[in-house]
Design a protein around this motif. Structure first.
Motif, PDB file in Angstrom:
ATOM      1  N   ASP A  29       0.816  -1.218   0.000  1.00 42.69           N
ATOM      2  CA  ASP A  29       0.000   0.000   0.000  1.00 42.69           C
ATOM      3  C   ASP A  29       0.850   1.269   0.000  1.00 42.69           C
ATOM      4  O   ASP A  29       0.487   2.264  -0.631  1.00 42.69           O
ATOM      5  CB  ASP A  29      -0.943   0.012   1.206  1.00 42.69           C
ATOM      6  N   GLU A  30       1.974   1.235   0.693  1.00 42.66           N
ATOM      7  CA  GLU A  30       2.842   2.416   0.746  1.00 42.66           C
ATOM      8  C   GLU A  30       3.381   2.754  -0.648  1.00 42.66           C
ATOM      9  O   GLU A  30       3.363   3.910  -1.070  1.00 42.66           O
ATOM     10  CB  GLU A  30       3.996   2.176   1.715  1.00 42.66           C
ATOM     11  N   ARG A  31       3.859   1.744  -1.362  1.00 43.51           N
ATOM     12  CA  ARG A  31       4.371   1.964  -2.727  1.00 43.51           C
ATOM     13  C   ARG A  31       3.241   2.410  -3.660  1.00 43.51           C
ATOM     14  O   ARG A  31       3.443   3.248  -4.530  1.00 43.51           O
ATOM     15  CB  ARG A  31       5.026   0.692  -3.274  1.00 43.51           C
ATOM     16  N   LEU A  32       2.060   1.866  -3.457  1.00 40.83           N
ATOM     17  CA  LEU A  32       0.903   2.250  -4.263  1.00 40.83           C
ATOM     18  C   LEU A  32       0.624   3.746  -4.100  1.00 40.83           C
ATOM     19  O   LEU A  32       0.477   4.470  -5.086  1.00 40.83           O
ATOM     20  CB  LEU A  32      -0.320   1.422  -3.851  1.00 40.83           C
ATOM     21  N   HIS A  33       0.601   4.225  -2.857  1.00 45.76           N
ATOM     22  CA  HIS A  33       0.370   5.655  -2.593  1.00 45.76           C
ATOM     23  C   HIS A  33       1.472   6.509  -3.204  1.00 45.76           C
ATOM     24  O   HIS A  33       1.197   7.557  -3.799  1.00 45.76           O
ATOM     25  CB  HIS A  33       0.294   5.927  -1.094  1.00 45.76           C
ATOM     26  N   GLU A  34       2.727   6.073  -3.057  1.00 42.30           N
ATOM     27  CA  GLU A  34       3.856   6.831  -3.603  1.00 42.30           C
ATOM     28  C   GLU A  34       3.750   6.967  -5.119  1.00 42.30           C
ATOM     29  O   GLU A  34       3.940   8.055  -5.671  1.00 42.30           O
ATOM     30  CB  GLU A  34       5.179   6.151  -3.247  1.00 42.30           C
ATOM     31  N   THR A  53      -9.173  -3.469  -7.660  1.00 38.04           N
ATOM     32  CA  THR A  53      -8.948  -3.919  -6.280  1.00 38.04           C
ATOM     33  C   THR A  53      -7.961  -3.004  -5.562  1.00 38.04           C
ATOM     34  O   THR A  53      -8.102  -2.753  -4.366  1.00 38.04           O
ATOM     35  CB  THR A  53      -8.445  -5.377  -6.232  1.00 38.04           C
ATOM     36  N   ASP A  54      -6.978  -2.484  -6.300  1.00 36.25           N
ATOM     37  CA  ASP A  54      -6.055  -1.511  -5.705  1.00 36.25           C
ATOM     38  C   ASP A  54      -6.791  -0.217  -5.383  1.00 36.25           C
ATOM     39  O   ASP A  54      -6.553   0.402  -4.350  1.00 36.25           O
ATOM     40  CB  ASP A  54      -4.883  -1.217  -6.645  1.00 36.25           C
ATOM     41  N   ILE A  75      -8.627   5.321 -14.757  1.00 36.21           N
ATOM     42  CA  ILE A  75      -9.458   4.203 -15.180  1.00 36.21           C
ATOM     43  C   ILE A  75      -9.099   3.001 -14.320  1.00 36.21           C
ATOM     44  O   ILE A  75      -7.954   2.548 -14.328  1.00 36.21           O
ATOM     45  CB  ILE A  75      -9.240   3.876 -16.668  1.00 36.21           C
ATOM     46  N   ALA A  76     -10.073   2.516 -13.559  1.00 35.21           N
ATOM     47  CA  ALA A  76      -9.888   1.313 -12.745  1.00 35.21           C
ATOM     48  C   ALA A  76     -10.486   0.147 -13.522  1.00 35.21           C
ATOM     49  O   ALA A  76     -11.661   0.176 -13.875  1.00 35.21           O
ATOM     50  CB  ALA A  76     -10.565   1.480 -11.394  1.00 35.21           C
ATOM     51  N   GLU A  81     -17.157  -2.822 -11.450  1.00 30.79           N
ATOM     52  CA  GLU A  81     -17.223  -1.595 -12.243  1.00 30.79           C
ATOM     53  C   GLU A  81     -17.252  -0.397 -11.310  1.00 30.79           C
ATOM     54  O   GLU A  81     -17.814  -0.445 -10.237  1.00 30.79           O
ATOM     55  CB  GLU A  81     -18.497  -1.587 -13.099  1.00 30.79           C
ATOM     56  N   GLY A  82     -16.661   0.691 -11.738  1.00 32.25           N
ATOM     57  CA  GLY A  82     -16.673   1.913 -10.953  1.00 32.25           C
ATOM     58  C   GLY A  82     -17.969   2.671 -11.143  1.00 32.25           C
ATOM     59  O   GLY A  82     -18.908   2.189 -11.769  1.00 32.25           O
TER      60      GLY A  82
END
Length: 100
Positions: A29-34, A53-54, A75-76, A81-82
């Motif tokens: 999660d930390e790398r995802l935020h960065e 999912t992320d 775009i997720a 679906e978003g």
């Protein structure tokens, strides 16, 4: 305008093979935020692709920021679906409805 992709190594692999240069592996999660913060500040990125999912793992405030972002358009894909269809996201990004 470039496309950026953030996700686990399996998710980004296909995009790399398709020639997308800005791919970022997020192992936690930390790398995802960065990576998301970095891409949001990159003026060359016009589209950000995330695994849904992320997107769901992100804090609600960051999710809201991404959902309302015009540039880059976020775009997720995969999973659920978003709130907005891909057609609506492309229309918001490009400014015209390409399906008309």
């Amino acid at each position: 305008m470039e496309i950026a992709v953030i996700g686990n190594s399996e998710f980004i692999l296909g995009f790399r093979l398709a020639g997308i240069r800005k791919t970022y592996a997020a192992t936690d999660d930390e790398r995802l935020h960065e990576h998301i913060t970095s891409v949001l500040q990159d003026p060359e990125v016009g589209i950000l692709v995330l695994n849904s999912t992320d997107m769901e793992r992100l804090p609600r405030r960051l999710q809201s920021t991404l959902e309302n972002s015009v540039r880059p358009t976020v775009i997720a894909i995969g999973g659920s679906e978003g709130d907005m269809s891909l057609r609506e996201k492309i229309k918001r990004s490009v400014g015209v409805d390409l399906w008309k």
